[in-house]
Each structure stands twice: as structure tokens, then as C-alpha cells.
Write a protein that holds these residues in place. Structure first.
Motif, mmCIF file in Angstrom:
data_model
loop_
_atom_site.group_PDB
_atom_site.id
_atom_site.type_symbol
_atom_site.label_atom_id
_atom_site.label_comp_id
_atom_site.label_asym_id
_atom_site.label_seq_id
_atom_site.Cartn_x
_atom_site.Cartn_y
_atom_site.Cartn_z
ATOM 1 N N GLY A 110 0.815 -1.219 0.000
ATOM 2 C CA GLY A 110 0.000 0.000 0.000
ATOM 3 C C GLY A 110 0.845 1.264 0.000
ATOM 4 N N GLY A 111 1.871 1.280 0.854
ATOM 5 C CA GLY A 111 2.732 2.465 0.950
ATOM 6 C C GLY A 111 3.537 2.691 -0.323
ATOM 7 N N MET A 112 3.974 1.596 -0.939
ATOM 8 C CA MET A 112 4.733 1.731 -2.200
ATOM 9 C C MET A 112 3.839 2.309 -3.294
ATOM 10 S SD MET A 112 6.692 -1.895 -1.882
ATOM 11 C CE MET A 112 7.241 -2.117 -3.549
ATOM 12 N N LYS A 113 2.589 1.857 -3.327
ATOM 13 C CA LYS A 113 1.656 2.400 -4.321
ATOM 14 C C LYS A 113 1.423 3.893 -4.087
ATOM 15 C CE LYS A 113 -0.995 -1.820 -5.075
ATOM 16 N NZ LYS A 113 -2.223 -2.529 -4.769
ATOM 17 N N ARG A 114 1.308 4.228 -2.812
ATOM 18 C CA ARG A 114 1.069 5.644 -2.477
ATOM 19 C C ARG A 114 2.240 6.501 -2.977
ATOM 20 N NH1 ARG A 114 -3.505 7.882 -2.152
ATOM 21 N NH2 ARG A 114 -3.500 9.736 -0.896
ATOM 22 N N LYS A 115 3.449 6.009 -2.827
ATOM 23 C CA LYS A 115 4.619 6.765 -3.290
ATOM 24 C C LYS A 115 4.604 6.919 -4.817
ATOM 25 C CE LYS A 115 7.680 4.548 -0.448
ATOM 26 N NZ LYS A 115 8.998 4.194 0.082
ATOM 27 N N VAL A 116 4.202 5.858 -5.500
ATOM 28 C CA VAL A 116 4.103 5.955 -6.963
ATOM 29 C C VAL A 116 3.067 7.035 -7.331
ATOM 30 C CG1 VAL A 116 3.456 4.749 -9.089
ATOM 31 C CG2 VAL A 116 4.797 3.554 -7.344
ATOM 32 N N LEU A 117 1.983 7.073 -6.568
ATOM 33 C CA LEU A 117 0.928 8.049 -6.867
ATOM 34 C C LEU A 117 1.380 9.488 -6.603
ATOM 35 C CD1 LEU A 117 -2.106 6.030 -5.487
ATOM 36 C CD2 LEU A 117 -1.775 6.733 -7.861
ATOM 37 N N VAL A 118 2.184 9.671 -5.566
ATOM 38 C CA VAL A 118 2.731 11.013 -5.307
ATOM 39 C C VAL A 118 3.626 11.412 -6.487
ATOM 40 C CG1 VAL A 118 4.237 12.404 -3.834
ATOM 41 C CG2 VAL A 118 2.606 10.835 -2.787
ATOM 42 N N ALA A 119 4.481 10.484 -6.900
ATOM 43 C CA ALA A 119 5.378 10.761 -8.035
ATOM 44 C C ALA A 119 4.570 11.030 -9.303
ATOM 45 C CB ALA A 119 6.326 9.584 -8.254
ATOM 46 N N ARG A 120 3.496 10.292 -9.479
ATOM 47 C CA ARG A 120 2.650 10.468 -10.661
ATOM 48 C C ARG A 120 2.046 11.882 -10.697
ATOM 49 N NH1 ARG A 120 -2.790 6.992 -11.537
ATOM 50 N NH2 ARG A 120 -3.651 8.710 -10.355
ATOM 51 N N ALA A 121 1.620 12.347 -9.530
ATOM 52 C CA ALA A 121 1.048 13.702 -9.474
ATOM 53 C C ALA A 121 2.114 14.742 -9.830
ATOM 54 C CB ALA A 121 0.475 13.977 -8.085
ATOM 55 N N LEU A 122 3.363 14.468 -9.419
ATOM 56 C CA LEU A 122 4.411 15.477 -9.591
ATOM 57 C C LEU A 122 5.053 15.442 -10.975
ATOM 58 C CD1 LEU A 122 6.103 15.301 -6.091
ATOM 59 C CD2 LEU A 122 4.329 16.862 -6.883
ATOM 60 N N ILE A 123 4.815 14.389 -11.740
ATOM 61 C CA ILE A 123 5.525 14.268 -13.022
ATOM 62 C C ILE A 123 5.103 15.355 -14.002
ATOM 63 C CG2 ILE A 123 4.023 12.632 -14.280
ATOM 64 C CD1 ILE A 123 6.906 11.255 -14.958
ATOM 65 N N ILE A 124 3.931 15.924 -13.805
ATOM 66 C CA ILE A 124 3.528 16.989 -14.726
ATOM 67 C C ILE A 124 4.127 18.347 -14.306
ATOM 68 C CG2 ILE A 124 1.398 15.762 -15.353
ATOM 69 C CD1 ILE A 124 -0.144 17.896 -13.746
ATOM 70 N N GLU A 125 4.925 18.347 -13.239
ATOM 71 C CA GLU A 125 5.550 19.574 -12.727
ATOM 72 C C GLU A 125 4.533 20.702 -12.631
ATOM 73 O OE1 GLU A 125 9.330 20.307 -14.641
ATOM 74 O OE2 GLU A 125 10.165 18.564 -13.600
ATOM 75 N N PRO A 126 3.510 20.462 -11.814
ATOM 76 C CA PRO A 126 2.408 21.423 -11.733
ATOM 77 C C PRO A 126 2.784 22.683 -10.952
ATOM 78 C CG PRO A 126 2.125 19.704 -10.112
ATOM 79 C CD PRO A 126 3.358 19.339 -10.897
ATOM 80 N N GLU A 127 2.133 23.777 -11.317
ATOM 81 C CA GLU A 127 2.292 25.024 -10.545
ATOM 82 C C GLU A 127 1.730 24.855 -9.157
ATOM 83 O OE1 GLU A 127 0.726 28.772 -12.126
ATOM 84 O OE2 GLU A 127 0.858 27.833 -14.088
ATOM 85 N N LEU A 128 0.664 24.049 -9.098
ATOM 86 C CA LEU A 128 -0.064 23.864 -7.854
ATOM 87 C C LEU A 128 -0.409 22.390 -7.741
ATOM 88 C CD1 LEU A 128 -1.977 24.754 -5.485
ATOM 89 C CD2 LEU A 128 -3.681 25.290 -7.228
ATOM 90 N N VAL A 129 -0.178 21.825 -6.574
ATOM 91 C CA VAL A 129 -0.516 20.413 -6.401
ATOM 92 C C VAL A 129 -1.335 20.211 -5.131
ATOM 93 C CG1 VAL A 129 1.803 19.962 -5.481
ATOM 94 C CG2 VAL A 129 0.419 18.062 -6.200
ATOM 95 N N PHE A 130 -2.412 19.455 -5.289
ATOM 96 C CA PHE A 130 -3.245 19.071 -4.153
ATOM 97 C C PHE A 130 -2.940 17.621 -3.817
ATOM 98 C CE2 PHE A 130 -5.823 22.338 -6.249
ATOM 99 C CZ PHE A 130 -6.166 23.142 -5.172
ATOM 100 N N LEU A 131 -2.572 17.381 -2.580
ATOM 101 C CA LEU A 131 -2.265 16.016 -2.161
ATOM 102 C C LEU A 131 -3.162 15.668 -0.977
ATOM 103 C CD1 LEU A 131 1.602 16.550 -2.218
ATOM 104 C CD2 LEU A 131 0.345 15.233 -3.908
ATOM 105 N N ASP A 132 -4.123 14.775 -1.223
ATOM 106 C CA ASP A 132 -5.064 14.418 -0.169
ATOM 107 C C ASP A 132 -4.522 13.200 0.575
ATOM 108 O OD1 ASP A 132 -7.294 14.352 1.419
ATOM 109 O OD2 ASP A 132 -8.748 14.271 -0.227
#
Ligand SMILES: Nc1ncnc2c1ncn2[C@@H]1O[C@H](COP(=O)(O)OP(=O)(O)OP(=O)(O)O)[C@@H](O)[C@H]1O
Ligand SMILES: [Mg+2]
Length: 252
Positions: free
Chosen positions: A144-166
């Protein structure tokens, strides 16, 4: 001059409005988040944190009030906002049959990022989250934790100006959570990106957040820097502030 990335005015969200089961999930929220801030949303289960994020990324329509993200009204310019803002949902789905690396590449590809750039970003992110060795494994075998880390990385790969992390670090082990926090801190400090996260971990808040907003039953009951809030509510620490505001005990 402050550059506000999020601004809400009287933002209200009522589910099942007019019905017996009506829920006022957000009530008259006035909030501003500035560029480069790490802003923590706190509150007990059901306080409205996820609802607020979902309104700000256009997944839910406000019942009343206004919300502006990157200067645009969320009810009018959501396409503009969505290409510049990343979201890690609380219950994010991952592509179980793809590898960790493919998850990142596939997601980034949807944003039109060229392959060579995507590969560079994926290399860096996989290295940072410590999954380089496992990058070619199907995610379905991950914890579960490894998947969560992949998901954080996935959100950041677009190098967003703003990121929401729930709840980015929910289920992630102590060391992994530290890695994620450091990564977010660097993003805000070195690249001036804005991060809005929710968490139930007050230690995480004090390590990471420039400012916090405390939600309780849909009301924004406090906003400020952690130490300012401690001073304002004459509390020894953020936990006391939080408990006092949410239970109404031991706070002036
Ligand atoms: N789609 C929905 N339909 C009806 N009610 C909803 C819906 N989504 C959320 N709610 C209600 O709105 C309130 C706020 O929920 P929300 O998910 O925003 O809380 P939260 O602060 O994120 O809680 P948690 O810490 O448990 O994630 C709750 O009472 C919840 O039951
Ligand atoms: Mg939530």
C-alpha cells in the motif's frame, strides 16, 4: 505583492440539499493560499477537507460562493486549471497492471509532455521515492505504501504550478513519509510551487507546512502559521490548538 494561487469567498458545498440527509460539507469558506506556500488542511474525519479539494479542482460544483484557482473561476475555466494543477486523490486508483515507471509515463503522456522529458522526470522521481530498483515491476505486487509513493510521483511528473495532495503519506512508512515530505519541501523552496495537502499527522504539519487551515464540520475555524496559532490560542503545541478547536475544550 502577494500572488494568490487559491482564493475562495463564501464557498459553500451542501450535499443532498433540501433533503432530509442534507450535509453542509463546507460553509462560507474564505481562504487564500499564496504562490510557493505549503498549506496544510487539517480537520477531523468528515470535516470537509476532501470536499474542499474536489471543489478546487472542479470535481464538485460549489453550492454557493466563489472559488478561484490560478486566478480563474473554477466554475468557468476548469480546463485551464486542470492542465496546470495536479491532484493526488485520497482514494486514488493506480494502474495495477502497469509497472511503476509505466504509471508515471502513461499519466504524464496524457498531459502532452514529450517522451525524452518524461523519461528524465521519471528517472528522477523513481530515484527520489526509492523505487528505481522496482520500476519495471507491475504495481499490483506493491504494498500500500509503495503504491502511495508511486501516486505522489505520478502527481508530480507533470511539474504542476499547484498540487493538491489528499493524505499523501497515509500508509507510507516513517522513512518513506520523510522522503515524500523532503521532496515536497524542495519543490516549494527551490521551484516556488504551491502545495496544498491534507494530513492527520500533526508532526508532518509542523515539519512541512508554512500555514495551516483547520476545518471543523465544514467551517474554517482557524488559519495561520503553526506558531501563530499556538500563540493566539495560548496552546503549547499544534495538537492542543487542534483539539481545543475541534472539541471546544481548554481553549479561549
Ligand atoms: N459525494 C457525497 N455525497 C454526500 N455526502 C458527502 C459526499 N462527499 C462527502 N460527503 C460528506 O461531506 C462531509 C465532508 O466529507 P469529506 O470527505 O470532505 O471529509 P474529510 O475532511 O476529507 O474527512 P476524512 O478525514 O475522513 O478524509 C462528510 O459529512 C461526508 O459524509
Ligand atoms: Mg478526506
Amino acid at each position: 505583492m502577494p500572488d494568490s494561487v487559491i482564493r475562495t469567498e463564501g464557498l459553500t458545498k451542501i450535499f443532498e440539499k433540501g433533503r432530509k440527509h442534507e450535509v453542509v460539507a463546507l460553509k462560507d469558506i474564505d481562504l487564500e493560499v499564496q504562490r510557493g506556500e505549503v498549506f496544510g488542511l487539517l480537520g477531523p474525519n468528515g470535516a470537509g477537507k476532501t470536499t474542499l479539494i474536489r471543489v478546487l479542482v472542479g470535481l464538485l460544483t460549489p453550492t454557493a460562493g466563489k472559488a478561484y484557482v490560478l486566478g480563474r473561476d473554477v466554475t468557468e475555466d476548469i480546463d485551464y486549471i486542470r492542465t496546470r494543477v495536479a491532484l493526488l486523490p485520497q482514494e486514488a486508483g493506480i494502474y495495477e497492471r502497469l509497472t511503476a515507471r509505466e504509471n508515471l509515463i502513461y499519466y504524464g503522456g496524457m498531459y502532452g509532455i514529450p517522451d525524452d522529458e518524461l523519461n528524465r522526470r521519471a528517472d528522477r522521481l523513481l530515484e527520489i521515492i526509492g523505487l528505481k530498483e522496482k520500476q519495471h515491476y507491475q504495481v499490483k505486487g506493491f504494498s500500500g505504501g509503495m503504491k502511495r509513493k508511486v501516486l505522489v510521483a505520478r502527481a508530480l511528473i507533470i511539474e504542476p504550478e499547484l498540487v493538491f495532495l489528499d493524505e499523501p503519506t497515509t500508509g507510507v512508512d516513517t522513512l518513506g513519509a520523510r522522503v515524500v515530505r523532503n521532496m515536497l519541501k524542495r519543490l516549494s523552496e527551490e521551484e516556488n510551487r504551491t502545495i496544498v495537502l491534507t494530513t492527520h499527522d500533526l508532526h508532518e504539519v509542523s515539519e512541512l507546512c508554512d500555514r495551516v487551515g483547520i476545518l471543523n464540520e465544514g467551517h474554517l475555524v482557524a488559519v495561520g502559521k503553526p506558531d501563530e496559532l499556538e500563540e493566539k490560542f495560548k496552546a503549547a503545541n499544534l495538537e492542543e490548538v487542534f483539539t481545543g478547536l475541534v472539541t471546544g475544550e481548554g481553549i479561549e
